[in-house]
Structures are given as C-alpha cells and as structure tokens.
Design an enzyme around this catalytic site. Structure first.
Site, PDB file in Angstrom:
ATOM      1  N   SER A  55     -10.663  -1.174   5.810  1.00 16.89           N
ATOM      2  CA  SER A  55     -11.175  -0.884   7.067  1.00 16.89           C
ATOM      3  C   SER A  55     -11.580  -1.806   8.550  1.00 16.89           C
ATOM      4  CB  SER A  55     -11.921   0.246   7.526  1.00 16.89           C
ATOM      5  OG  SER A  55     -11.542   1.342   6.571  1.00 16.89           O
ATOM      6  N   ASN A  65      -0.483  -4.970   5.910  1.00 17.95           N
ATOM      7  CA  ASN A  65       0.221  -4.500   5.162  1.00 17.95           C
ATOM      8  C   ASN A  65       0.192  -3.092   5.205  1.00 17.95           C
ATOM      9  OD1 ASN A  65      -0.365  -2.923   2.577  1.00 17.95           O
ATOM     10  ND2 ASN A  65      -1.933  -3.020   1.986  1.00 17.95           N
ATOM     11  N   LYS A  71       1.614  -1.278   3.673  1.00 21.43           N
ATOM     12  CA  LYS A  71       2.476   0.423   3.026  1.00 21.43           C
ATOM     13  C   LYS A  71       3.417   1.058   2.955  1.00 21.43           C
ATOM     14  CE  LYS A  71      -2.741  -0.073   2.937  1.00 21.43           C
ATOM     15  NZ  LYS A  71      -4.263   1.023   2.316  1.00 21.43           N
ATOM     16  N   HIS A 123      -3.305  -4.852  -5.752  1.00 24.37           N
ATOM     17  CA  HIS A 123      -3.271  -3.863  -4.650  1.00 24.37           C
ATOM     18  C   HIS A 123      -4.053  -2.769  -5.249  1.00 24.37           C
ATOM     19  CE1 HIS A 123      -4.444  -1.141  -1.174  1.00 24.37           C
ATOM     20  NE2 HIS A 123      -4.126  -2.335  -0.308  1.00 24.37           N
ATOM     21  N   GLY A 153      -9.090   2.432   3.725  1.00 24.72           N
ATOM     22  CA  GLY A 153      -8.279   3.824   4.459  1.00 24.72           C
ATOM     23  C   GLY A 153      -8.799   4.617   5.070  1.00 24.72           C
ATOM     24  N   GLU A 162      -4.792   0.333  -4.867  1.00 27.54           N
ATOM     25  CA  GLU A 162      -3.174   1.230  -4.596  1.00 27.54           C
ATOM     26  C   GLU A 162      -2.513   1.001  -5.856  1.00 27.54           C
ATOM     27  OE1 GLU A 162      -2.601   1.501  -0.728  1.00 27.54           O
ATOM     28  OE2 GLU A 162      -4.705   2.139   0.366  1.00 27.54           O
ATOM     29  N   GLU A 171     -11.150  -6.537  -1.423  1.00 35.54           N
ATOM     30  CA  GLU A 171     -11.244  -4.839  -1.177  1.00 35.54           C
ATOM     31  C   GLU A 171     -11.621  -3.955  -0.970  1.00 35.54           C
ATOM     32  OE1 GLU A 171      -7.551  -5.156   2.082  1.00 35.54           O
ATOM     33  OE2 GLU A 171      -6.578  -4.254  -0.184  1.00 35.54           O
TER      34      GLU A 171
HETATM   35  P1  PGA Z   1      -7.088  -0.318   5.459  1.00 39.80           P
HETATM   36  O1  PGA Z   1      -6.468  -0.977   5.099  1.00 39.80           O
HETATM   37  O2  PGA Z   1      -6.782  -1.463   6.529  1.00 39.80           O
HETATM   38  O3  PGA Z   1      -6.571   0.998   6.542  1.00 39.80           O
HETATM   39  O4  PGA Z   1      -8.249  -0.132   5.153  1.00 39.80           O
HETATM   40  C1  PGA Z   1      -6.526  -2.324   3.711  1.00 39.80           C
HETATM   41  C2  PGA Z   1      -5.766  -2.510   2.424  1.00 39.80           C
HETATM   42  O5  PGA Z   1      -5.295  -1.799   2.140  1.00 39.80           O
HETATM   43  O6  PGA Z   1      -5.202  -3.176   2.845  1.00 39.80           O
END
Ligand code: PGA
Length: 251
Positions: A214, A9, A11, A96, A174, A98, A168
């Site tokens: 992460s 992803n 983003k 997601h 992140g 976010e 997640e």
């Molecule tokens: P990250 O994000 O690996 O940077 O923690 C995962 C995601 O949001 O899909």
C-alpha cells in the site's frame, strides 16, 4: 553506494494494449524522476516483449514477476529465467507473498529459482514479509529472518550484489493499510544487520531494501526518508503512470 529503486509490480492486470500504454505514459514522465532513482516495471509475461520495446533507450528496467524452477523442457505452463532474459528482462521478482500463499512456493523452490535467475543473467527482487497474526504475535523478525536465511544465505557474497530485498508485510499488501515509517524502518534496519552478520557490512551497505505494501504518493515521502528504506515495490499504485512517477519523485 546502493541503488534507489522504485519498482512497479503490475500483477495480473492490464491487457497488452493497456500495458503498452501504461509503459508509454511512464516513459513520457521519466525525466521528472531524480537521476539516482531507477524505475523498474514488472508486467505479466505476455506483455514483456512489447513493454521492452516501449522502454528501449530509457533507463527504465524490465522485470518479470516470477520464473520457473527448471531451466527448460517439459514443464507445461512455466516460463524459464533464460526466456525472461531473452525477452528483455533485467530482473525477476521472486518469493512474492501471493506466490508463497496461493502457489505453495517454498524456500527450497526459491533457492532453485534464484540460482536459475542468476545463471541467466537476471537480478532478483526477493520478497519477504510476515502475516498479520505473525506481526501481532511479535514474530515478524523471526519470520523475515527465516525467509532470508533459507534462501539468501545459500548465496555467495558476489551473488548478493544481484539481489534486491523487498520487505512487504502481507497485512499491508493491497489492503490500504501501510506499515508506519517507524515499523518499516525498524525491520529494514533488522534486515540490513541480519545481512551484515552473514555477509559483512560492505555487502549489507550495498544491498537495496525496498518497502512494499500500500505504498502510494501520499505516504512514499515519509517511508523513503527512512535511513534503511531504499525505495518501493509498488502494486496497485503502479498501474497509474501518474501515481507511479509521483512515488518515484518522493525522493
Ligand atoms: P500493493 O502491492 O502496493 O498493491 O499493496 C504491493 C506488492 O504486492 O508488491
């Protein structure tokens, strides 16, 4: 047999040129990956057609990060599922954290989006996960169960074949903090059982459940060794071809 998937992803990162280069670098290394692992890349909308060109002829699949909850028309700024399919996508990520957190995405909207994605021939990577305070209050099973129930339980058994679930935990996205393999396996097993109770054991056994948050080369092996973890949804570490491929090689 359910599919093993490692999805990147991206983003809101990279220019088109950088994204094309990243795709090129991934294509160069794709042979190093076990043949039973499918790679998926999810670049920003503006990059889709260019990245589709780069991965043509490989087994790498293209995904969007979101789609509109309307099929077409006067919805300024939105991108329809049918357009994503037309641009070369096989998947779209939906729900997601976010999007839920910053853009107010609700289960009701997600039901509309999932159905439009299917109507356009896209598969869905459906994200669920609890926040830190919910985990600390011991509510993670309840929260994740509700997210699944409100959207995926409106689907048919046949439609479930086109759903990949991504667990997640919001506190791991992140942040550099990863769920331990025990924490992840525990909730993945819960999700599979929850799906089995609604759709039957066969559907649940065939559902790919990814871990995200992460995930990186140093922890992927331990996570992917868990019985109910079928791969990863990778954010930060998917922006470097070397790390992304190293994660996929962790199987
Ligand atoms: P990250 O994000 O690996 O940077 O923690 C995962 C995601 O949001 O899909």
């Amino acid at each position: 047999m359910r599919k093993k998937i490692v999805a990147g992803n991206w983003k809101m990162n990279t220019t088109v040129a950088e994204g094309v280069q990243l795709a090129k670098n991934i294509v160069e290394k794709v042979k190093e990956i076990p043949s039973d692992v499918t790679l998926v890349v999810a670049p920003p909308f503006t990059h889709l057609v260019s990245v589709a060109n780069e991965i043509k002829g490989t087994d790498i699949q293209l995904s969007a990060q979101n789609c509109a909850n309307q099929p077409k028309g006067a919805f300024t700024g939105e991108v329809a599922a049918a357009m994503l399919k037309d641009a070369g996508c096989a998947y779209t990520i939906l729900g997601h954290s976010e999007r839920r957190e910053y853009y107010g995405e609700t289960s009701a909207t997600l039901v509309e989006k999932v159905n439009l994605a299917f109507a356009s021939g896209l598969k869905v990577i459906f994200c669920v996960g609890e926040k830190l305070d919910e985990r600390n209050a011991g509510k993670h099973f309840e929260v994740v169960g509700k997210q699944i129930e409100e959207v995926l339980f409106t689907l048919s058994e046949e439609q479930m074949a086109n759903v990949v679930i991504a667990y997640e935990p919001v506190w791991a996205i992140g942040t550099g903090v990863t769920a331990t393999s025990e924490q992840a396996q525990e909730i993945h097993a819960f999700i599979r059982k929850f799906v089995a109770d609604k759709f039957g054991a066969k559907v649940a056994e065939n559902t790919t459940i990814l871990y995200g948050g992460s995930c990186k080369p140093s922890n992927a092996k331990e996570l992917f060794a868990c019985k109910d973890i079928d791969g990863g949804l990778i954010g930060g570490a998917s922006l470097k071809a070397e790390d992304f491929v190293a994660i996929a090689k962790s199987y």
